[in-house]
Structure formats: C-alpha cells, structure tokens
Design an enzyme around this catalytic site. Structure first.
Site, short mmCIF file in Angstrom:
data_model
loop_
_atom_site.label_atom_id
_atom_site.label_comp_id
_atom_site.label_asym_id
_atom_site.label_seq_id
_atom_site.Cartn_x
_atom_site.Cartn_y
_atom_site.Cartn_z
NE ARG A 172 32.43 -3.49 31.33
CZ ARG A 172 32.35 -3.94 32.37
NH1 ARG A 172 32.03 -2.96 33.10
NH2 ARG A 172 32.64 -5.79 33.42
NE ARG A 189 32.08 -6.73 38.44
CZ ARG A 189 31.89 -7.27 37.14
NH1 ARG A 189 32.44 -8.91 36.85
NH2 ARG A 189 32.12 -6.78 35.87
NE ARG A 212 36.47 -8.33 26.29
CZ ARG A 212 36.60 -8.36 27.45
NH1 ARG A 212 37.61 -9.88 28.36
NH2 ARG A 212 35.79 -7.79 28.63
CE LYS A 253 34.06 -12.94 30.02
NZ LYS A 253 32.37 -11.96 29.97
NE ARG A 289 29.57 -1.89 45.57
CZ ARG A 289 28.35 -2.32 44.58
NH1 ARG A 289 28.11 -3.43 43.82
NH2 ARG A 289 28.16 -2.97 46.12
#
Ligand code: AP5
Length: 220
Positions: free
Chosen positions: A172, A127, A88, A13, A160
C-alpha cells in the site's frame, strides 16, 4: 465546500473525515468503504476487488471513477463532499476535476496529511472499526470503551481489516509513493494544496485542518 484528504494509509484520513462530517454537515465519500461494500456483494467484480485490496494494490481507475460518479450523481451534500482516499492517481484527479465541472461545483481544498512511515505500521496494525457505524478505534490511541460498546452508536461488533497487516502495508505504501504522491505536486501547482502535521493528536490535526480550510458556515 468540497475537499480532498490526501495521505498515505493510516495517515488519519477516515478519522478526520468523520470529524468534518460532524462539524460541518459534510458528506464523506470514501472509495475504500465503497470497495469494501462491493467486495461483500458476491459478484465477479467484488471478487476481483477483494484480491486487489488484500494485496494492497490499487483497484482500476475505471472502477473507482465509476463508483464516485454514481455517488456524486445521487444527490447534493449540505456542507459539501469530503473525498477520502480518492483521487489516488493522476487519471482519477483529472476525472474528478471533470466531474466537478460537469456538476457546476468547485474543488476548494486539498489537505495533505503528513506523517512518518514509521508511525504508520503502529497505526494500521492497532486499528479496529465499529461494524455498525464505522467509528475508527486504535488499541493504544483510541481504545474501544471498557464496556465494549461503540462510543458513537452503542454497537458491540468491531472489525479488523484484512489488509491491515505489515505485508499489505508495504504494498500500500509503495502504491502511495508511486501512484498517489504525484498528486501533491499536481494540486500544489493548481494552488489548492494545504499541508498539515498528521502526527499530532487527533484533535490537534482537526484544528490544523480547520485553520487550513478557513471558516466554514455549517450547512453552507
Ligand atoms: P482505504 O480504505 O482508502 O485505505 P487507506 O488509504 O490505506 O487508508 P486507511 O483507511 O488505511 O487509513 P486512514 O488514512 O483513513 O487512517 P485512519 O483514520 O483509519 O483503501 C483501502 C484499499 O482500497 C486500497 O489499498 C486500494 O486497494 C483500494 N482503494 C481505495 N480507494 C482507491 C482508489 N481511489 N483507487 C484505487 N484503489 C483504491 O487511522 C488509522 C489508525 O490510526 C486508526 O486506528 C486511528 O484511530 C489512528 N489515528 C488516526 N489519527 C491519529 C492521530 N492523529 N494520532 C494517533 N492515532 C491516530
């Protein structure tokens, strides 16, 4: 044009929101980024937010709706708003609908980014993000340039996220399936849902989103 990017953690996203900002002069509203800013504020609210985020649970609707209301009230977006990570929950979706109506705006598209759960662990644990401009990198698929400088802004500090680990990711994902995935049916029923394959390359996903939302006039 105002649109929502909907998908589980690591779906891409944020990556696609940045591409849309560049291509269409849109404004990215990421509740994750807003909450990460809030957690560094040192306030009582910031501490509560930090605990919830590190676990991988959702922050209360009241807090995130308040943040979005504040940002939407702050000014107009040339090419429109991209809601990244918001809404959400069904309560957040209803609140967004009401806020847009108050502003005389419409929600034009909801783009669901479909990915396999198995791909998400690799995406999340690899990531890193530029500490100066927020450009998103990945150890394998989009490595930090060899000179150690961000390709977007030239910055050299990379971070990070504290919640980018396998334990938090499990929570999550559970939060996504329990609280967020019902929004797929909600927006389908409203006739606003478009789905794209989020497992394709970053440029292919961007092309699929462009095809799903149709022609957009920059700055419109
Ligand atoms: P948030 O910051 O919104 O995180 P998230 O939804 O878990 O999503 P991510 O940012 O992890 O992933 P992404 O989909 O943006 O993927 P990205 O583009 O970075 O939320 C964090 C926390 O804040 C929540 O857990 C919650 O506690 C709280 N929160 C936030 N909003 C809330 C709300 N509305 N209500 C309540 N609580 C809220 O990509 C991931 C990686 O994959 C990158 O390394 C990237 O380079 C790579 N990648 C991307 N696309 C591709 C591709 N096509 N191919 C290969 N690699 C790719």
């Amino acid at each position: 044009m105002n649109l929502i990017l909907l998908g589980p953690p690591g779906a891409g996203k944020g990556t696609q929101a940045r591409k849309l900002v560049d291509a269409y002069d849109m404004v990215q509203l990421s509740t994750g980024d807003m909450l990460r800013e809030a957690r560094t504020s040192g306030t009582e609210m910031g501490k509560i937010v930090a605990d919830v985020m590190d676990r991988g649970d959702l922050v209360t609707d009241e807090i995130v709706i308040g943040l979005i209301r504040e940002k939407l009230g702050a000014g107009k977006a040339g090419g429109g708003f991209i809601f990244d990570g918001f809404p959400r929950t069904l309560a957040q979706a209803d609140a967004l609908g009401a806020l847009m109506a108050e502003m005389g705006q419409t929600l034009d598209h909801v783009v669901e980014m479909q990915v396999d759960d198995a791909a998400l662990v690799a995406r999340i644990t690899g990531r890193s993000t530029c500490g100066d401009c927020g450009e998103v990198y990945h150890d394998q698929t989009k490595p930090i340039p060899a000179d150690g400088k961000c390709s977007n802004c030239g910055g050299s500090s990379f971070q990070r996220r504290a919640d980018d680990n396998e334990d938090s990711l499990k929570t999550r994902l559970l939060a996504y399936y329990k609280q967020t995935s019902p929004l797929i049916g909600y927006y389908y029923a409203k006739g606003q849902l478009k789905s794209v394959d989020g497992l394709a390359s970053m440029d292919q996903v961007a092309a699929s989103i462009a095809a799903a939302i149709g022609p957009v006039r920059a700055g419109a």
